[in-house]
Design a protein around this motif. Structure first.
Motif, PDB file in Angstrom:
ATOM      1  N   ASN A 146       8.303   0.829  13.804  1.00  0.00           N
ATOM      2  CA  ASN A 146       7.228   1.708  13.336  1.00  0.00           C
ATOM      3  C   ASN A 146       5.906   1.237  13.933  1.00  0.00           C
ATOM      4  OD1 ASN A 146       5.144   2.964  11.799  1.00  0.00           O
ATOM      5  ND2 ASN A 146       6.553   3.285  10.099  1.00  0.00           N
ATOM      6  N   PRO A 147       5.498   1.789  15.085  1.00  0.00           N
ATOM      7  CA  PRO A 147       4.279   1.322  15.746  1.00  0.00           C
ATOM      8  C   PRO A 147       3.030   1.383  14.870  1.00  0.00           C
ATOM      9  CG  PRO A 147       5.552   2.666  17.252  1.00  0.00           C
ATOM     10  CD  PRO A 147       6.207   2.797  15.912  1.00  0.00           C
ATOM     11  N   ALA A 148       2.894   2.434  14.058  1.00  0.00           N
ATOM     12  CA  ALA A 148       1.690   2.565  13.224  1.00  0.00           C
ATOM     13  C   ALA A 148       1.596   1.432  12.213  1.00  0.00           C
ATOM     14  CB  ALA A 148       1.694   3.919  12.509  1.00  0.00           C
ATOM     15  N   SER A 149       2.689   1.126  11.539  1.00  0.00           N
ATOM     16  CA  SER A 149       2.687   0.040  10.553  1.00  0.00           C
ATOM     17  C   SER A 149       2.500  -1.310  11.233  1.00  0.00           C
ATOM     18  CB  SER A 149       3.989   0.048   9.752  1.00  0.00           C
ATOM     19  OG  SER A 149       4.109   1.233   8.998  1.00  0.00           O
ATOM     20  N   TYR A 150       3.124  -1.468  12.375  1.00  0.00           N
ATOM     21  CA  TYR A 150       2.994  -2.722  13.125  1.00  0.00           C
ATOM     22  C   TYR A 150       1.547  -2.970  13.543  1.00  0.00           C
ATOM     23  CZ  TYR A 150       3.262  -5.826  17.172  1.00  0.00           C
ATOM     24  OH  TYR A 150       3.035  -6.832  18.084  1.00  0.00           O
ATOM     25  N   LEU A 151       0.890  -1.949  14.085  1.00  0.00           N
ATOM     26  CA  LEU A 151      -0.504  -2.116  14.513  1.00  0.00           C
ATOM     27  C   LEU A 151      -1.436  -2.323  13.328  1.00  0.00           C
ATOM     28  CD1 LEU A 151      -0.621   0.515  17.385  1.00  0.00           C
ATOM     29  CD2 LEU A 151      -0.667  -1.982  17.621  1.00  0.00           C
ATOM     30  N   ALA A 152      -1.111  -1.732  12.181  1.00  0.00           N
ATOM     31  CA  ALA A 152      -1.911  -1.974  10.979  1.00  0.00           C
ATOM     32  C   ALA A 152      -1.828  -3.444  10.578  1.00  0.00           C
ATOM     33  CB  ALA A 152      -1.439  -1.083   9.842  1.00  0.00           C
ATOM     34  N   ALA A 153      -0.644  -4.043  10.713  1.00  0.00           N
ATOM     35  CA  ALA A 153      -0.495  -5.472  10.416  1.00  0.00           C
ATOM     36  C   ALA A 153      -1.295  -6.308  11.405  1.00  0.00           C
ATOM     37  CB  ALA A 153       0.980  -5.860  10.444  1.00  0.00           C
ATOM     38  N   CYS A 154      -1.267  -5.922  12.676  1.00  0.00           N
ATOM     39  CA  CYS A 154      -2.043  -6.651  13.690  1.00  0.00           C
ATOM     40  C   CYS A 154      -3.537  -6.570  13.390  1.00  0.00           C
ATOM     41  CB  CYS A 154      -1.750  -6.092  15.077  1.00  0.00           C
ATOM     42  SG  CYS A 154      -0.072  -6.413  15.676  1.00  0.00           S
ATOM     43  N   GLN A 155      -3.991  -5.418  12.916  1.00  0.00           N
ATOM     44  CA  GLN A 155      -5.405  -5.269  12.572  1.00  0.00           C
ATOM     45  C   GLN A 155      -5.790  -6.231  11.461  1.00  0.00           C
ATOM     46  OE1 GLN A 155      -6.774  -4.004   9.604  1.00  0.00           O
ATOM     47  NE2 GLN A 155      -8.771  -3.185  10.158  1.00  0.00           N
ATOM     48  N   GLN A 156      -4.909  -6.402  10.478  1.00  0.00           N
ATOM     49  CA  GLN A 156      -5.185  -7.318   9.377  1.00  0.00           C
ATOM     50  C   GLN A 156      -5.312  -8.764   9.855  1.00  0.00           C
ATOM     51  OE1 GLN A 156      -2.620  -6.805   5.846  1.00  0.00           O
ATOM     52  NE2 GLN A 156      -2.050  -4.814   6.691  1.00  0.00           N
ATOM     53  N   LEU A 157      -4.677  -9.072  10.973  1.00  0.00           N
ATOM     54  CA  LEU A 157      -4.694 -10.436  11.499  1.00  0.00           C
ATOM     55  C   LEU A 157      -5.981 -10.774  12.235  1.00  0.00           C
ATOM     56  CD1 LEU A 157      -1.014 -10.497  12.764  1.00  0.00           C
ATOM     57  CD2 LEU A 157      -1.964 -11.916  10.931  1.00  0.00           C
TER      58      LEU A 157
END
Length: 250
Positions: A146-157
């Motif tokens: 799920n690219p959208a969820s994955y990138l949201a996690a990266c943003q949190q980092l």
């Protein structure tokens, strides 16, 4: 497709299995990761210039990235983690494929480098409250469930003002011809089935995904292969196959 969706992760176990099968070859420039070894100088040129510009660092200094904390997500054998460590950064290399991390650790030790390698995911790091100045997210987003969820996690980092470099492969007839037919079937640089063309992402789609994740895209360039010179270069215009983006967390 065997996709793990529990515990809030976007890890795709079928994709992980592909790279685990190739783990021992990460540092063989003529092995299954030959395309990455060929591309690496071009990737590093873009990455180092973006980081230096964002953090006002002099690349001619001995350790220009000293004081910066960098995450290399999907680090594989450490082809990007090691150069970042040599430039003075505090580096965390993370990969969801367990067999990759011992390979990366052993090679870093041989090189005399201190790198914090971990078998983990972007989601797990975000849940643990980890924060970085830079996230290197190279050739990963086309392999997650799920690219959208994955990138949201990266943003949190990323800390506020932090920089993410994200590269992937465009989705069009040319990318199918070059990245799958050429690289996997003709040149046999990669095992057949390494890439799924339907999971490739166009530059505009990636920009939309980045914005949806709360990031601000600020740049994108193409990685262009020259079959005559057998080399890669950056392009402002040609994003038709491989390309890279830079984005900031506001």
């Amino acid at each position: 497709m065997d996709t793990e969706t529990t515990r809030g992760t976007t890890v795709d176990q079928a994709e992980i299995a592909k790279f685990e099968a190739m783990a021992a070859e990460w540092w063989d420039p003529n092995g299954k990761f030959k395309p990455l070894h060929m591309l690496n100088p071009c990737r590093l040129d873009y990455i180092t210039r973006q980081i230096a510009a964002e953090y006002d660092r002099d690349l001619s200094a001995e350790q220009p990235f000293a004081g910066l904390r960098i995450l290399d997500i999907g680090c594989g054998g450490g082809l990007l983690s090691e150069p970042m460590a040599r430039l003075g950064a505090e580096v965390v290399g993370a990969d969801a494929a367990p067999r990759n991390i011992p390979v990366a650790r052993i090679h870093a030790e041989k090189m005399g480098l201190q790198i914090d390698y971990r078998v983990t995911t972007a989601e797990a790091l975000a849940e643990a409250g980890e924060v970085f100045d830079v996230v290197l997210n190279m050739e990963v987003v086309e392999h997650v469930a799920n690219p959208a969820s994955y990138l949201a996690a990266c943003q949190q980092l990323l800390r506020p003002g932090g920089l993410m470099i994200c590269s992937t492969i465009n989705r069009n007839a040319k990318s199918w011809l070059m990245a799958i037919v050429g690289a996997e079937h003709v040149m046999r640089w990669l095992p057949k089935g390494t890439h799924d063309w339907q999971k490739f992402i166009t530059p505009d789609e990636l920009y939309d995904l980045l914005r949806g994740a709360g990031l601000e895209p600020v740049d994108r360039k193409g990685f262009v292969f020259n079959p005559l010179g057998w080399s890669w270069s950056l392009s402002d215009r040609d994003l038709s196959v491989n390309y890279v983006t830079a984005s900031l967390r506001p």
